[in-house]
Scaffold this motif. Structure first.
Motif, PDB file in Angstrom:
ATOM      1  N   PRO A  89       0.026  -6.474   4.708  1.00 48.97           N
ATOM      2  CA  PRO A  89       1.028  -6.282   3.636  1.00 48.97           C
ATOM      3  C   PRO A  89       0.537  -6.746   2.269  1.00 48.97           C
ATOM      4  O   PRO A  89       0.840  -6.105   1.254  1.00 48.97           O
ATOM      5  CB  PRO A  89       2.237  -7.100   4.111  1.00 48.97           C
ATOM      6  CG  PRO A  89       1.736  -7.987   5.201  1.00 48.97           C
ATOM      7  CD  PRO A  89       0.541  -7.312   5.794  1.00 48.97           C
ATOM      8  N   PHE A  90      -0.267  -7.828   2.226  1.00 46.01           N
ATOM      9  CA  PHE A  90      -0.739  -8.297   0.926  1.00 46.01           C
ATOM     10  C   PHE A  90      -1.709  -7.284   0.315  1.00 46.01           C
ATOM     11  O   PHE A  90      -1.579  -6.901  -0.861  1.00 46.01           O
ATOM     12  CB  PHE A  90      -1.409  -9.680   1.035  1.00 46.01           C
ATOM     13  CG  PHE A  90      -2.050 -10.095  -0.259  1.00 46.01           C
ATOM     14  CD1 PHE A  90      -1.258 -10.378  -1.374  1.00 46.01           C
ATOM     15  CD2 PHE A  90      -3.436 -10.170  -0.388  1.00 46.01           C
ATOM     16  CE1 PHE A  90      -1.846 -10.722  -2.587  1.00 46.01           C
ATOM     17  CE2 PHE A  90      -4.027 -10.515  -1.593  1.00 46.01           C
ATOM     18  CZ  PHE A  90      -3.229 -10.792  -2.697  1.00 46.01           C
ATOM     19  N   LYS A 137      -0.837  -0.883  -4.025  1.00 45.59           N
ATOM     20  CA  LYS A 137       0.344  -0.222  -4.605  1.00 45.59           C
ATOM     21  C   LYS A 137       0.530  -0.557  -6.081  1.00 45.59           C
ATOM     22  O   LYS A 137       1.061   0.243  -6.848  1.00 45.59           O
ATOM     23  CB  LYS A 137       1.602  -0.631  -3.831  1.00 45.59           C
ATOM     24  CG  LYS A 137       1.779   0.194  -2.577  1.00 45.59           C
ATOM     25  CD  LYS A 137       2.969  -0.268  -1.779  1.00 45.59           C
ATOM     26  CE  LYS A 137       4.279   0.091  -2.447  1.00 45.59           C
ATOM     27  NZ  LYS A 137       5.422  -0.231  -1.579  1.00 45.59           N
ATOM     28  N   ALA A 138       0.070  -1.742  -6.459  1.00 47.07           N
ATOM     29  CA  ALA A 138       0.172  -2.130  -7.872  1.00 47.07           C
ATOM     30  C   ALA A 138      -0.891  -1.419  -8.718  1.00 47.07           C
ATOM     31  O   ALA A 138      -0.882  -1.523  -9.947  1.00 47.07           O
ATOM     32  CB  ALA A 138       0.031  -3.639  -8.002  1.00 47.07           C
ATOM     33  N   LEU A 152      -1.915  -4.154   0.918  1.00 47.87           N
ATOM     34  CA  LEU A 152      -1.142  -2.973   0.538  1.00 47.87           C
ATOM     35  C   LEU A 152      -0.437  -3.192  -0.799  1.00 47.87           C
ATOM     36  O   LEU A 152      -0.408  -2.302  -1.650  1.00 47.87           O
ATOM     37  CB  LEU A 152      -0.130  -2.643   1.643  1.00 47.87           C
ATOM     38  CG  LEU A 152       0.852  -1.513   1.332  1.00 47.87           C
ATOM     39  CD1 LEU A 152       0.127  -0.193   1.067  1.00 47.87           C
ATOM     40  CD2 LEU A 152       1.852  -1.331   2.482  1.00 47.87           C
ATOM     41  N   SER A 153       0.098  -4.412  -1.009  1.00 50.81           N
ATOM     42  CA  SER A 153       0.822  -4.681  -2.266  1.00 50.81           C
ATOM     43  C   SER A 153      -0.128  -4.594  -3.464  1.00 50.81           C
ATOM     44  O   SER A 153       0.254  -4.104  -4.541  1.00 50.81           O
ATOM     45  CB  SER A 153       1.514  -6.044  -2.218  1.00 50.81           C
ATOM     46  OG  SER A 153       0.560  -7.086  -2.318  1.00 50.81           O
ATOM     47  N   THR A 156       3.264   4.025   0.410  1.00 51.98           N
ATOM     48  CA  THR A 156       2.865   4.175  -1.005  1.00 51.98           C
ATOM     49  C   THR A 156       3.817   5.057  -1.813  1.00 51.98           C
ATOM     50  O   THR A 156       3.768   5.041  -3.040  1.00 51.98           O
ATOM     51  CB  THR A 156       1.463   4.824  -1.105  1.00 51.98           C
ATOM     52  OG1 THR A 156       1.539   6.167  -0.582  1.00 51.98           O
ATOM     53  CG2 THR A 156       0.416   4.040  -0.339  1.00 51.98           C
TER      54      THR A 156
END
Ligand SMILES: [Zn+2]
Length: 254
Positions: free
Chosen positions: A80-81, A87-88, A83-84, A140
């Motif tokens: 999850p990190f 995504k940013a 991915l974050s 995403t």
């Protein structure tokens, strides 16, 4: 008698020809050339399963190097990190489909690539492709259009089916890190031979490997040499003949 010999010979040879047809194909692609700029190359990074290579992604962000990330549902669920961060930075990173569970696109019981079992039937192949795509879109907000399976090898039935499902298969032309198993110096040497139009494959799922360090040196040299990095959602690929070089074969980083 002649007919009998023919029948026996046919029965003996038939399994050999089927086996030959089923031999998986490693797809080699380059960018479709554009006359106005001849210095374009593409970096693709596989996120098979495993972890998030923060050093590599932070290097790309610092240097504003665009990349296409092939992520599995497995990797997206576990990181999850990572991915974050991706995504940013969707201005830099295009996220595409690497399957649901990281299974090679070869169909038939007992079929394997590099020891990894393939799909038992076409229904399972469809699920691998479509659930992988759904995971990318859910994570995403952007639907993928490219597919790369585990190991980057395919049988002919899978190639046809992936096309029917509406996905383009993403090959590569330069294998930078052999599934995140290569040493730093090897990665640097491989990137030193890049030509315009090349599609690089490397891995972002093994932070303990040499991939981030080797790529940082190699990619910096390519930037200095004036190469422009493009993402696969901005370009199209064309298939190039497979080199008869076993060393270029991919060892996929699971
Ligand atoms: Zn992979």
């Amino acid at each position: 008698m002649k007919l009998l010999i023919f029948i026996i010979l046919s029965m003996t040879l038939a399994p050999l020809s089927v086996a030959a047809e089923q031999h998986p194909i490693e797809i080699h692609d380059q960018l479709v050339p554009q006359s106005e700029s001849s210095n374009r190359i593409a970096l693709t990074l596989d996120a098979c399963s495993g972890k998030y290579d923060e050093d590599l992604i932070e290097f790309l962000i610092r240097n504003q190097i665009p990349a296409t990330i092939f992520a599995t549902k497995k990797w997206l669920d576990k990181n999850p990190f990572g991915l974050s961060v991706i995504k940013a930075h969707l201005d830099l990173f295009d996220v595409e489909d690497h399957g649901e569970k990281h299974i090679p696109a070869v169909i038939g019981r007992g079929m394997k690539v590099y020891g990894i079992p393939g799909e038992q039937d076409i229904i399972h192949l469809r699920r691998e492709v479509l659930e992988g795509a759904r995971a990318v879109e859910e994570a995403t907000g952007v639907a993928p259009h490219w597919y790369r399976d585990a190991t980057a090898e395919y049988d002919t039935q899978s190639i046809e089916e992936i096309g029917k499902l509406g996905y383009k298969i993403a090959g590569f032309s330069v294998n930078a890190d052999s599934g995140a198993t290569s040493k730093k110096i090897t990665i640097e040497k491989r990137l030193a031979h890049i030509k315009a139009g090349d599609v690089i494959i490397a891995h972002m799922n093994k932070p303990s490997s040499d991939s981030a360090e080797g790529l940082a040196v190699g990619l910096t040299c390519l930037l200095k040499a004036g190469f422009v990095f493009v993402r696969l959602d901005q370009v199209d690929l064309r298939e190039v003949p497979e080199k008869n070089d076993k060393k270029s074969k991919l060892r996929d980083g699971r």
